[in-house]
Design a protein around this motif. Sequence first.
Motif, PDB file in Angstrom:
ATOM      1  N   ASP A   6     109.574   9.397  68.461  1.00  0.00           N
ATOM      2  CA  ASP A   6     109.661  10.792  68.459  1.00  0.00           C
ATOM      3  C   ASP A   6     108.354  11.580  67.919  1.00  0.00           C
ATOM      4  OD1 ASP A   6     111.242  13.096  68.983  1.00  0.00           O
ATOM      5  OD2 ASP A   6     111.241  13.220  66.942  1.00  0.00           O
ATOM      6  N   THR A   7     107.563  10.734  67.159  1.00  0.00           N
ATOM      7  CA  THR A   7     106.507  11.168  66.882  1.00  0.00           C
ATOM      8  C   THR A   7     105.271  11.291  67.685  1.00  0.00           C
ATOM      9  OG1 THR A   7     106.971  10.529  64.187  1.00  0.00           O
ATOM     10  CG2 THR A   7     104.482  11.222  64.805  1.00  0.00           C
ATOM     11  N   ASP A   8     105.130  10.227  68.389  1.00  0.00           N
ATOM     12  CA  ASP A   8     104.246  10.267  69.576  1.00  0.00           C
ATOM     13  C   ASP A   8     104.635  10.958  70.724  1.00  0.00           C
ATOM     14  OD1 ASP A   8     102.860   7.944  68.580  1.00  0.00           O
ATOM     15  OD2 ASP A   8     104.286   6.501  69.756  1.00  0.00           O
ATOM     16  N   ARG A   9     105.704  11.292  70.897  1.00  0.00           N
ATOM     17  CA  ARG A   9     106.098  12.340  71.983  1.00  0.00           C
ATOM     18  C   ARG A   9     105.748  13.802  71.348  1.00  0.00           C
ATOM     19  NH1 ARG A   9     110.138   8.388  72.884  1.00  0.00           N
ATOM     20  NH2 ARG A   9     111.602   9.390  71.203  1.00  0.00           N
ATOM     21  N   LYS A  10     106.022  14.048  70.025  1.00  0.00           N
ATOM     22  CA  LYS A  10     105.410  15.269  69.566  1.00  0.00           C
ATOM     23  C   LYS A  10     103.851  15.529  69.570  1.00  0.00           C
ATOM     24  CE  LYS A  10     109.535  15.954  66.482  1.00  0.00           C
ATOM     25  NZ  LYS A  10     110.125  15.874  65.182  1.00  0.00           N
ATOM     26  N   LEU A  11     103.147  14.507  69.181  1.00  0.00           N
ATOM     27  CA  LEU A  11     101.866  14.403  69.089  1.00  0.00           C
ATOM     28  C   LEU A  11     101.211  14.593  70.851  1.00  0.00           C
ATOM     29  CD1 LEU A  11      98.980  13.685  68.166  1.00  0.00           C
ATOM     30  CD2 LEU A  11      99.320  11.512  68.419  1.00  0.00           C
ATOM     31  N   SER A  35      94.505  10.441  58.943  1.00  0.00           N
ATOM     32  CA  SER A  35      94.085   9.155  59.476  1.00  0.00           C
ATOM     33  C   SER A  35      95.128   8.542  60.116  1.00  0.00           C
ATOM     34  CB  SER A  35      93.780   8.348  58.327  1.00  0.00           C
ATOM     35  OG  SER A  35      94.770   8.175  57.432  1.00  0.00           O
ATOM     36  N   THR A  36      96.672   8.843  60.008  1.00  0.00           N
ATOM     37  CA  THR A  36      97.655   8.352  60.797  1.00  0.00           C
ATOM     38  C   THR A  36      97.634   9.154  61.964  1.00  0.00           C
ATOM     39  OG1 THR A  36      98.803   8.118  58.707  1.00  0.00           O
ATOM     40  CG2 THR A  36     100.094   8.289  60.615  1.00  0.00           C
ATOM     41  N   VAL A  37      97.379  10.410  62.071  1.00  0.00           N
ATOM     42  CA  VAL A  37      97.514  10.658  63.559  1.00  0.00           C
ATOM     43  C   VAL A  37      96.368  10.421  64.149  1.00  0.00           C
ATOM     44  CG1 VAL A  37      97.131  12.886  64.686  1.00  0.00           C
ATOM     45  CG2 VAL A  37      98.564  12.983  62.653  1.00  0.00           C
ATOM     46  N   GLN A  38      95.135  10.214  63.768  1.00  0.00           N
ATOM     47  CA  GLN A  38      93.943   9.650  64.321  1.00  0.00           C
ATOM     48  C   GLN A  38      94.109   8.311  64.932  1.00  0.00           C
ATOM     49  OE1 GLN A  38      90.990  11.216  64.981  1.00  0.00           O
ATOM     50  NE2 GLN A  38      90.785   9.874  66.484  1.00  0.00           N
ATOM     51  N   GLU A  39      95.006   7.512  64.133  1.00  0.00           N
ATOM     52  CA  GLU A  39      95.218   5.959  64.542  1.00  0.00           C
ATOM     53  C   GLU A  39      96.146   6.258  65.659  1.00  0.00           C
ATOM     54  OE1 GLU A  39      96.719   4.186  61.021  1.00  0.00           O
ATOM     55  OE2 GLU A  39      94.626   3.989  59.994  1.00  0.00           O
ATOM     56  N   ARG A  40      97.405   7.137  65.650  1.00  0.00           N
ATOM     57  CA  ARG A  40      98.087   7.160  66.670  1.00  0.00           C
ATOM     58  C   ARG A  40      97.225   7.541  67.958  1.00  0.00           C
ATOM     59  NH1 ARG A  40     103.689   7.699  66.218  1.00  0.00           N
ATOM     60  NH2 ARG A  40     104.511   6.940  64.077  1.00  0.00           N
ATOM     61  N   ILE A  41      96.464   8.617  68.029  1.00  0.00           N
ATOM     62  CA  ILE A  41      95.759   8.806  69.096  1.00  0.00           C
ATOM     63  C   ILE A  41      94.877   7.857  69.590  1.00  0.00           C
ATOM     64  CG2 ILE A  41      93.898  10.511  69.875  1.00  0.00           C
ATOM     65  CD1 ILE A  41      94.783  12.607  67.994  1.00  0.00           C
ATOM     66  N   GLU A  42      94.118   6.982  68.716  1.00  0.00           N
ATOM     67  CA  GLU A  42      93.441   6.064  69.302  1.00  0.00           C
ATOM     68  C   GLU A  42      94.436   4.736  69.933  1.00  0.00           C
ATOM     69  OE1 GLU A  42      91.136   4.687  65.759  1.00  0.00           O
ATOM     70  OE2 GLU A  42      90.068   6.548  65.854  1.00  0.00           O
ATOM     71  N   ARG A  43      95.390   4.809  69.227  1.00  0.00           N
ATOM     72  CA  ARG A  43      96.412   3.624  69.903  1.00  0.00           C
ATOM     73  C   ARG A  43      96.679   4.233  71.289  1.00  0.00           C
ATOM     74  NH1 ARG A  43     101.686   4.148  69.898  1.00  0.00           N
ATOM     75  NH2 ARG A  43     101.834   5.304  67.738  1.00  0.00           N
ATOM     76  N   LEU A  44      97.160   5.475  71.475  1.00  0.00           N
ATOM     77  CA  LEU A  44      97.766   5.995  72.619  1.00  0.00           C
ATOM     78  C   LEU A  44      96.694   5.915  73.743  1.00  0.00           C
ATOM     79  CD1 LEU A  44      99.901   9.154  71.240  1.00  0.00           C
ATOM     80  CD2 LEU A  44     100.762   6.863  72.515  1.00  0.00           C
ATOM     81  N   GLU A  45      95.393   6.160  73.251  1.00  0.00           N
ATOM     82  CA  GLU A  45      94.196   5.974  74.325  1.00  0.00           C
ATOM     83  C   GLU A  45      93.925   4.677  74.629  1.00  0.00           C
ATOM     84  OE1 GLU A  45      91.587   9.864  72.579  1.00  0.00           O
ATOM     85  OE2 GLU A  45      91.079   7.937  71.790  1.00  0.00           O
ATOM     86  N   LYS A  46      94.093   3.589  73.597  1.00  0.00           N
ATOM     87  CA  LYS A  46      93.777   2.210  74.015  1.00  0.00           C
ATOM     88  C   LYS A  46      94.863   1.793  74.952  1.00  0.00           C
ATOM     89  CE  LYS A  46      92.987  -2.043  71.569  1.00  0.00           C
ATOM     90  NZ  LYS A  46      92.935  -2.896  70.620  1.00  0.00           N
ATOM     91  N   SER A  47      96.000   2.166  74.716  1.00  0.00           N
ATOM     92  CA  SER A  47      97.062   1.730  75.771  1.00  0.00           C
ATOM     93  C   SER A  47      97.154   2.273  76.960  1.00  0.00           C
ATOM     94  CB  SER A  47      98.648   1.667  75.017  1.00  0.00           C
ATOM     95  OG  SER A  47      98.875   3.133  74.503  1.00  0.00           O
ATOM     96  N   ARG A  48      96.265   3.370  76.972  1.00  0.00           N
ATOM     97  CA  ARG A  48      96.215   4.217  78.391  1.00  0.00           C
ATOM     98  C   ARG A  48      97.392   5.263  78.525  1.00  0.00           C
ATOM     99  NH1 ARG A  48      91.582   3.394  81.294  1.00  0.00           N
ATOM    100  NH2 ARG A  48      92.525   3.923  83.335  1.00  0.00           N
ATOM    101  N   ILE A  49      98.016   5.458  77.546  1.00  0.00           N
ATOM    102  CA  ILE A  49      98.989   6.478  77.537  1.00  0.00           C
ATOM    103  C   ILE A  49      98.305   7.837  77.774  1.00  0.00           C
ATOM    104  CG2 ILE A  49     101.020   7.781  76.386  1.00  0.00           C
ATOM    105  CD1 ILE A  49     101.689   5.012  75.469  1.00  0.00           C
ATOM    106  N   ILE A  50      97.176   7.944  77.054  1.00  0.00           N
ATOM    107  CA  ILE A  50      96.185   9.016  77.177  1.00  0.00           C
ATOM    108  C   ILE A  50      95.228   8.369  77.759  1.00  0.00           C
ATOM    109  CG2 ILE A  50      94.759  10.646  75.950  1.00  0.00           C
ATOM    110  CD1 ILE A  50      96.599  10.647  73.768  1.00  0.00           C
ATOM    111  N   GLU A  51      94.825   9.035  79.097  1.00  0.00           N
ATOM    112  CA  GLU A  51      93.690   8.533  79.730  1.00  0.00           C
ATOM    113  C   GLU A  51      92.359   9.356  79.719  1.00  0.00           C
ATOM    114  OE1 GLU A  51      94.964   7.220  83.630  1.00  0.00           O
ATOM    115  OE2 GLU A  51      95.397   5.485  82.830  1.00  0.00           O
ATOM    116  N   GLY A  52      92.659  10.467  79.310  1.00  0.00           N
ATOM    117  CA  GLY A  52      91.813  11.376  78.998  1.00  0.00           C
ATOM    118  C   GLY A  52      92.087  13.024  78.991  1.00  0.00           C
ATOM    119  N   TYR A  53      91.086  13.821  78.819  1.00  0.00           N
ATOM    120  CA  TYR A  53      91.326  15.166  78.385  1.00  0.00           C
ATOM    121  C   TYR A  53      90.796  16.342  79.427  1.00  0.00           C
ATOM    122  CZ  TYR A  53      92.387  12.854  73.768  1.00  0.00           C
ATOM    123  OH  TYR A  53      92.876  12.140  73.093  1.00  0.00           O
ATOM    124  N   THR A  54      91.516  17.227  79.626  1.00  0.00           N
ATOM    125  CA  THR A  54      91.077  18.174  80.776  1.00  0.00           C
ATOM    126  C   THR A  54      91.154  19.696  80.458  1.00  0.00           C
ATOM    127  OG1 THR A  54      91.451  18.584  83.162  1.00  0.00           O
ATOM    128  CG2 THR A  54      93.485  18.436  81.705  1.00  0.00           C
TER     129      THR A  54
END
Length: 144
Positions: A6-11, A35-54
Amino acid sequence: MQTLDDTDRKLLALLRADAREPVASIARKLHLARSTVQERIERLEKSRIIEGYTIRAGVEYADRQILAHVMISVDPKMAASVTSDLKKMTEVRSLAAISGTFDLMAELAAETTARIDTVLDAIGHLKGVQKTMSSIVLSVKFER
């Protein structure tokens, strides 16, 4: 494949609304450490759930854009070539494979109906395109 909590979805929702919002501000909204939010963002980027920003176009610019949805029927043997050709057209915002009578649905955006017409003609002349059907978007009721 990574599952989202749920936290990932809210993020992700917060980043969709404003990807430039400072991590500290997002952390406050999620009641988490920065730091927790930064780690989550990095994990989402690394797993390619986040592939970029526009960017999201401003209302004034977006209001000047004319949108059209184009249904496209293609020769199955030419689908990859048609997709590649459509990807090169800057007015084609998105392309989806669909079920039904047509094979693809493209969303176009241009500043004039004349430009939309030119792009529609170009799509119709692509090798492998059998037929098209287009609709001009009169208004967008909501967008996410």
